[in-house]
Design a protein around this motif. Structure first.
Motif, PDB file in Angstrom:
ATOM      1  N   THR A  92       0.860  -1.187   0.000  1.00 34.02           N
ATOM      2  CA  THR A  92       0.000   0.000   0.000  1.00 34.02           C
ATOM      3  C   THR A  92       0.889   1.228   0.000  1.00 34.02           C
ATOM      4  O   THR A  92       2.074   1.150   0.354  1.00 34.02           O
ATOM      5  N   ARG A  93       0.326   2.356  -0.404  1.00 35.72           N
ATOM      6  CA  ARG A  93       1.077   3.603  -0.439  1.00 35.72           C
ATOM      7  C   ARG A  93       0.831   4.392   0.847  1.00 35.72           C
ATOM      8  O   ARG A  93      -0.211   4.225   1.484  1.00 35.72           O
ATOM      9  N   PRO A  94       1.765   5.289   1.201  1.00 33.86           N
ATOM     10  CA  PRO A  94       1.602   6.031   2.465  1.00 33.86           C
ATOM     11  C   PRO A  94       0.312   6.822   2.573  1.00 33.86           C
ATOM     12  O   PRO A  94      -0.268   6.916   3.660  1.00 33.86           O
ATOM     13  N   ALA A  95      -0.157   7.404   1.461  1.00 30.55           N
ATOM     14  CA  ALA A  95      -1.358   8.234   1.517  1.00 30.55           C
ATOM     15  C   ALA A  95      -2.592   7.534   0.945  1.00 30.55           C
ATOM     16  O   ALA A  95      -3.617   8.184   0.737  1.00 30.55           O
ATOM     17  N   ALA A  96      -2.512   6.238   0.720  1.00 26.43           N
ATOM     18  CA  ALA A  96      -3.646   5.499   0.157  1.00 26.43           C
ATOM     19  C   ALA A  96      -4.782   5.403   1.167  1.00 26.43           C
ATOM     20  O   ALA A  96      -4.542   5.404   2.384  1.00 26.43           O
ATOM     21  N   PRO A  97      -6.038   5.323   0.704  1.00 19.34           N
ATOM     22  CA  PRO A  97      -7.171   5.180   1.641  1.00 19.34           C
ATOM     23  C   PRO A  97      -7.009   3.984   2.580  1.00 19.34           C
ATOM     24  O   PRO A  97      -7.369   4.080   3.766  1.00 19.34           O
ATOM     25  N   ALA A  98      -6.486   2.865   2.076  1.00 19.97           N
ATOM     26  CA  ALA A  98      -6.298   1.693   2.939  1.00 19.97           C
ATOM     27  C   ALA A  98      -5.347   2.013   4.082  1.00 19.97           C
ATOM     28  O   ALA A  98      -5.563   1.599   5.229  1.00 19.97           O
ATOM     29  N   LEU A 149      -7.315  -2.563   0.989  1.00 20.14           N
ATOM     30  CA  LEU A 149      -5.944  -2.982   0.754  1.00 20.14           C
ATOM     31  C   LEU A 149      -5.873  -4.245  -0.099  1.00 20.14           C
ATOM     32  O   LEU A 149      -5.015  -4.371  -0.975  1.00 20.14           O
ATOM     33  N   ALA A 150      -6.794  -5.173   0.130  1.00 21.75           N
ATOM     34  CA  ALA A 150      -6.737  -6.452  -0.571  1.00 21.75           C
ATOM     35  C   ALA A 150      -7.259  -6.365  -2.006  1.00 21.75           C
ATOM     36  O   ALA A 150      -6.772  -7.094  -2.890  1.00 21.75           O
ATOM     37  N   ARG A 151      -8.234  -5.507  -2.249  1.00 20.71           N
ATOM     38  CA  ARG A 151      -8.924  -5.505  -3.536  1.00 20.71           C
ATOM     39  C   ARG A 151      -7.991  -5.385  -4.750  1.00 20.71           C
ATOM     40  O   ARG A 151      -8.135  -6.145  -5.714  1.00 20.71           O
ATOM     41  N   PRO A 152      -7.021  -4.471  -4.767  1.00 20.66           N
ATOM     42  CA  PRO A 152      -6.176  -4.363  -5.968  1.00 20.66           C
ATOM     43  C   PRO A 152      -5.312  -5.584  -6.238  1.00 20.66           C
ATOM     44  O   PRO A 152      -4.805  -5.752  -7.346  1.00 20.66           O
ATOM     45  N   GLY A 161      -3.211 -14.829  -3.045  1.00 17.01           N
ATOM     46  CA  GLY A 161      -3.485 -15.708  -1.911  1.00 17.01           C
ATOM     47  C   GLY A 161      -3.591 -14.930  -0.614  1.00 17.01           C
ATOM     48  O   GLY A 161      -4.529 -15.116   0.165  1.00 17.01           O
ATOM     49  N   PHE A 162      -2.621 -14.037  -0.366  1.00 12.07           N
ATOM     50  CA  PHE A 162      -2.668 -13.180   0.811  1.00 12.07           C
ATOM     51  C   PHE A 162      -3.882 -12.264   0.764  1.00 12.07           C
ATOM     52  O   PHE A 162      -4.575 -12.068   1.764  1.00 12.07           O
ATOM     53  N   ALA A 163      -4.112 -11.674  -0.419  1.00 10.29           N
ATOM     54  CA  ALA A 163      -5.199 -10.703  -0.566  1.00 10.29           C
ATOM     55  C   ALA A 163      -6.552 -11.333  -0.272  1.00 10.29           C
ATOM     56  O   ALA A 163      -7.410 -10.710   0.361  1.00 10.29           O
ATOM     57  N   ARG A 164      -6.768 -12.549  -0.706  1.00 11.64           N
ATOM     58  CA  ARG A 164      -8.058 -13.203  -0.491  1.00 11.64           C
ATOM     59  C   ARG A 164      -8.306 -13.449   0.991  1.00 11.64           C
ATOM     60  O   ARG A 164      -9.428 -13.259   1.484  1.00 11.64           O
ATOM     61  N   VAL A 165      -7.289 -13.884   1.709  1.00  9.45           N
ATOM     62  CA  VAL A 165      -7.451 -14.113   3.153  1.00  9.45           C
ATOM     63  C   VAL A 165      -7.802 -12.814   3.861  1.00  9.45           C
ATOM     64  O   VAL A 165      -8.727 -12.749   4.680  1.00  9.45           O
ATOM     65  N   VAL A 166      -7.068 -11.753   3.540  1.00 13.47           N
ATOM     66  CA  VAL A 166      -7.324 -10.459   4.165  1.00 13.47           C
ATOM     67  C   VAL A 166      -8.711  -9.937   3.783  1.00 13.47           C
ATOM     68  O   VAL A 166      -9.447  -9.408   4.629  1.00 13.47           O
ATOM     69  N   TRP A 167      -9.084 -10.095   2.513  1.00 16.13           N
ATOM     70  CA  TRP A 167     -10.385  -9.603   2.051  1.00 16.13           C
ATOM     71  C   TRP A 167     -11.528 -10.313   2.774  1.00 16.13           C
ATOM     72  O   TRP A 167     -12.472  -9.671   3.239  1.00 16.13           O
ATOM     73  N   TRP A 168     -11.456 -11.626   2.884  1.00 14.81           N
ATOM     74  CA  TRP A 168     -12.523 -12.379   3.539  1.00 14.81           C
ATOM     75  C   TRP A 168     -12.606 -12.069   5.028  1.00 14.81           C
ATOM     76  O   TRP A 168     -13.700 -12.000   5.605  1.00 14.81           O
ATOM     77  N   LEU A 169     -11.465 -11.868   5.675  1.00 12.26           N
ATOM     78  CA  LEU A 169     -11.487 -11.509   7.091  1.00 12.26           C
ATOM     79  C   LEU A 169     -12.056 -10.101   7.283  1.00 12.26           C
ATOM     80  O   LEU A 169     -12.766  -9.835   8.263  1.00 12.26           O
ATOM     81  N   GLY A 170     -11.756  -9.197   6.350  1.00  8.81           N
ATOM     82  CA  GLY A 170     -12.359  -7.866   6.419  1.00  8.81           C
ATOM     83  C   GLY A 170     -13.864  -7.925   6.250  1.00  8.81           C
ATOM     84  O   GLY A 170     -14.613  -7.274   6.986  1.00  8.81           O
TER      85      GLY A 170
END
Length: 241
Positions: A92-98, A149-152, A161-170
């Motif tokens: 993620t970027r420093p100023a990103a919404p996530a 954070l996970a969506r992109p 793989g990481f993104a899906r776990v984070v997305w589902w937990l969110g």
């Protein structure tokens, strides 16, 4: 050729932190997060605790306040370190919404510590009102941050793989809210003490556990993925499709 006057110290250029130290940020943050939630779990084992009914913040009104405060500050510190790791790795970027929403999770936790909840044996207080704001920032900021954070990365071969776990937990964290909203919407206009019907303490602990697991998943992501979201190491099959 001019020379430095005798006795004059030449300021050394600041040395960047070793890569080994920077690389330890995510694992350190994850350990801190797990330690914080473990301390809260120990509080729930106290004979005087009532985890089904009383919220976690109730410990701030007891003699165990210092343990509660320590637990949340450790959790906030660990989350901040993980956020640093995510930015450093380019997830993620420093100023990103996530990044902003994950920062709100950290800020909310600190606000909960600094401003205890209402002590209803005395009456409402400004501290309790600020406490509610901090709780909202934390409990809503984390799942929104996880989804953003996970969506992109959901279609990225290296990180999906990481993104899906984070997305589902969110998403799972957000799904804890509809039952509470429904109970308040139904019983509130009737003047019924809905908190005596709804197991608020249990609900909050399940929500907190889900959100902490999302933070742990973010820490694992920040640790395992190379800088700039490059190709993952071969032994990350735990999150592979």
């Amino acid at each position: 050729m001019p020379t430095e006057p005798a006795g004059t110290a030449v300021a050394a250029a600041p040395r960047p932190l070793p890569e080994r130290v920077l690389g330890a940020a995510a694992p350190l943050g994850t350990v801190l997060v797990l330690a914080g939630i473990a301390l809260v779990g120990l509080l729930d084992l106290l004979p005087s605790s009532a985890p089904l009914r009383r919220t976690i913040s109730h410990y701030a009104l007891t003699d165990a306040r210092w343990v509660f405060d320590l637990a949340l500050l450790i959790l906030a510190a660990g989350s901040a370190v993980i956020l640093f790791g995510l930015v450093r790795k380019g997830v993620t970027r420093p100023a990103a919404p996530a990044t902003v929403f994950l920062g709100l999770w950290v800020v909310g936790l600190v606000m909960v510590v600094l401003f205890p909840k209402h002590d209803w044996t005395v009456g409402p207080s400004m501290s309790g009102d600020i406490h509610r704001i901090g709780s909202a920032l934390a409990f809503l900021g984390l799942p929104i941050a996880a989804l953003l954070l996970a969506r992109p990365w959901l279609r990225d071969a290296a990180a999906r793989g990481f993104a899906r776990v984070v997305w589902w937990l969110g998403l799972a964290s957000l799904l804890w809210f509809p039952p509470l909203i429904a109970v308040i919407a139904y019983y509130g206009p009737l003047g019924v003490a809905w908190w005596e019907i709804f197991p608020l303490g249990l609900w909050e602990r399940l929500l907190a556990f889900t959100e902490v697991m999302a933070v742990v998943a973010l820490g694992w992501w920040a640790h395992r993925i190379p800088a700039n979201g490059g190709k993952l190491q071969a032994d990350t099959s735990i999150f592979s499709t």
